[in-house]
Design a protein around this motif. Structure first.
Motif, PDB file in Angstrom:
ATOM      1  N   GLU A 337      41.051  12.196  81.600  1.00 40.46           N
ATOM      2  CA  GLU A 337      40.827  11.907  79.793  1.00 40.46           C
ATOM      3  C   GLU A 337      39.596  12.404  79.606  1.00 40.46           C
ATOM      4  O   GLU A 337      39.639  13.010  78.325  1.00 40.46           O
ATOM      5  N   ARG A 341      39.262  15.257  75.987  1.00 48.09           N
ATOM      6  CA  ARG A 341      38.894  14.662  74.789  1.00 48.09           C
ATOM      7  C   ARG A 341      38.790  15.561  73.632  1.00 48.09           C
ATOM      8  O   ARG A 341      38.814  15.282  72.384  1.00 48.09           O
ATOM      9  N   SER A 344      33.761  15.692  69.121  1.00 43.73           N
ATOM     10  CA  SER A 344      33.842  14.149  68.625  1.00 43.73           C
ATOM     11  C   SER A 344      34.506  14.100  67.354  1.00 43.73           C
ATOM     12  O   SER A 344      35.117  13.084  67.136  1.00 43.73           O
ATOM     13  N   ASN A 346      37.447  15.728  66.846  1.00 44.52           N
ATOM     14  CA  ASN A 346      38.617  15.737  67.019  1.00 44.52           C
ATOM     15  C   ASN A 346      39.020  14.202  67.907  1.00 44.52           C
ATOM     16  O   ASN A 346      40.157  13.724  67.472  1.00 44.52           O
ATOM     17  N   ARG A 347      38.205  13.636  68.499  1.00 43.20           N
ATOM     18  CA  ARG A 347      38.343  12.433  69.201  1.00 43.20           C
ATOM     19  C   ARG A 347      38.481  11.550  68.253  1.00 43.20           C
ATOM     20  O   ARG A 347      39.221  10.565  68.013  1.00 43.20           O
ATOM     21  N   TYR A 351      41.712   9.063  67.516  1.00 43.70           N
ATOM     22  CA  TYR A 351      41.662   7.419  67.494  1.00 43.70           C
ATOM     23  C   TYR A 351      42.331   7.146  66.257  1.00 43.70           C
ATOM     24  O   TYR A 351      42.886   6.055  66.030  1.00 43.70           O
ATOM     25  N   GLU A 369      35.904   5.346  75.296  1.00 43.05           N
ATOM     26  CA  GLU A 369      34.830   5.792  75.264  1.00 43.05           C
ATOM     27  C   GLU A 369      33.699   5.220  75.876  1.00 43.05           C
ATOM     28  O   GLU A 369      32.545   5.470  75.652  1.00 43.05           O
TER      29      GLU A 369
END
Length: 411
Positions: A337, A341, A344, A346-347, A351, A369
């Motif tokens: 994972e 990821r 930041s 795109n994450r 989410y 995270e």
């Protein structure tokens, strides 16, 4: 000596074998005139970088033991194999060092072996890596495999198939694997020849390479003195750029290609691409940045996981599940994972979309995270979005309450 652990009865010694498979990387001369083996191949920077990129990643990824449950699965941290795979498989290596070493053996030699030390209770107590050059495989008349190991002192030891963790790469017969270096020996040999060619050019310290023609009547002794004088005065990097002086009547004729004639630099770049193709590694990961930029760096990382690492990770998981776990209720799996990821931004978008559509909880996102748990975070109700056309609270006039008054009127 016999061993039983809920499986078929096997005989370790005095078993007639009708086939023997030697795990040796044979050396041979290729058309470029260089010897290709594991050591010479690994001395090429592109090969070393490709092997390092794969083995270091496989070694550093979390590898956990899971237990099947009614709701899905959970980590089986109390399982004896969990500590071996997650922390230390033996008394002198960490889990990273063990997996990195095994993966390097797979890539460079096509096979990796580790002795499985079982306790009397049928639990794995240790995993001890074996050097592939000291392992031979015997196949009995019943089709069973035996592993014969030889240590540095020359002592041999025979192990049963369920006492060896064996990883194979691109096997032809299902018993021994083959490495990319072994299969594409000529490609690696060409890269070695190009490197040797460049080193020799710098060693000579000059582009001049050919024959010296002397006047008729020159004796062998005089010819040898001329050759030795030329070599002493104009070879090596220290003498690079010096002006050559020949005896009266002698001439120099070039009979070989220069680096420019052979397009040496471009050939060296092509060798990097060829090596990257052999190991299925994006060239950017082994230092070739010609096709890399900030916009495709994340996608190249995902490509590396999907098209390069996936095969190796599944090989590890299936081999361990097959020979180290006796209960179908348990299984091992890598956690990739972290590699998938992205950045930041795109994450955060991922989410936000997952939580708003309801298939992920806030607590699950925090757990991914590696953030601490917040009690009751999943119980918070989202405040409904405010309508921008609605009037402010306490006001009956959407324009602020002054509309409708005359110019001269006071509030």
């Amino acid at each position: 000596m016999k061993k039983r652990r809920g499986r078929r009865l096997e005989t370790r010694n005095n078993t007639p074998a009708f086939d023997t498979y030697y795990d040796r990387f044979a050396t041979a001369q290729n058309v470029a005139g260089v010897t290709v083996n594991v050591n010479s191949a690994e001395s090429i920077s592109a090969v070393y970088a490709a092997v390092a990129a794969i083995s270091e990643t496989v070694g550093s990824l979390p590898l956990d033991v899971y237990r099947n449950t009614e709701d899905g699965r959970e980590k089986a941290k109390t399982h004896p194999l969990y500590r071996l795979l997650h922390d230390a498989p033996n008394h002198y290596q960490t889990a990273l060092e063990f997996r990195e070493q095994m993966q390097r053996h797979v890539l460079l030699r096509g096979n990796a072996y580790a002795e499985i030390v079982w306790s009397s209770a049928g639990r794995v107590e240790a995993l001890l890596p074996l050097h592939p050059d000291g392992v031979s495989i015997l196949r009995t008349s019943t089709g069973a495999l035996l592993y014969e190991t030889t240590n540095k002192e020359g002592r041999t030891k025979r192990l049963l198939a369920d006492e060896v963790l064996h990883l194979r790469y691109h096997s032809d017969d299902g018993i021994l694997g083959r490495s990319p270096i072994q299969v594409a020996r000529e490609t690696v040999g060409l890269a070695l020849a190009e490197r040797t060619h460049g080193a020799k050019m710098f060693e000579q310290g000059t582009k001049l390479s050919g024959v010296i023609e002397t006047q008729p009547g020159t004796t062998k002794v005089q010819a040898r003195e001329i050759r030795e004088s030329w070599s002493e005065g104009y070879s090596s990097v220290a003498n690079h750029g010096k002006t050559g002086v020949l005896p009266q009547g002698a001439t120099f004729k070039t009979v070989s290609m220069t680096l420019e004639d052979a397009e040496w630099i471009e050939a060296r770049r092509l060798s990097v691409e060829e090596v990257a193709r052999l190991f299925r590694v994006p060239p950017v990961l082994i230092g070739d940045l010609r096709e890399a930029n900030y916009s495709n760096a994340v996608e190249l990382g995902r490509y590396f996981v999907t098209h390069t690492l996936r095969r190796h990770l599944v090989a590890w998981e299936q081999a361990i599940n097959r020979v180290c776990l006796t209960s179908p209720a348990f299984f091992v799996e890598f956690n990739v994972e972290g590699l998938l990821r992205g950045d930041s931004l795109n994450r955060a978008q991922f989410y936000e979309s997952a939580i708003s559509t309801g298939w992920m909880l806030k607590s699950e996102a925090r757990r991914i995270e590696n953030l601490p748990t917040i009690e009751g975070i999943d119980d918070d109700k989202e405040t409904p979005p405010k309508d921008p056309a609605a009037p402010p609270q306490g006001s009956t006039n959407p324009t602020g309450g002054n509309e409708g008054k005359g110019k001269g009127e006071k509030e």
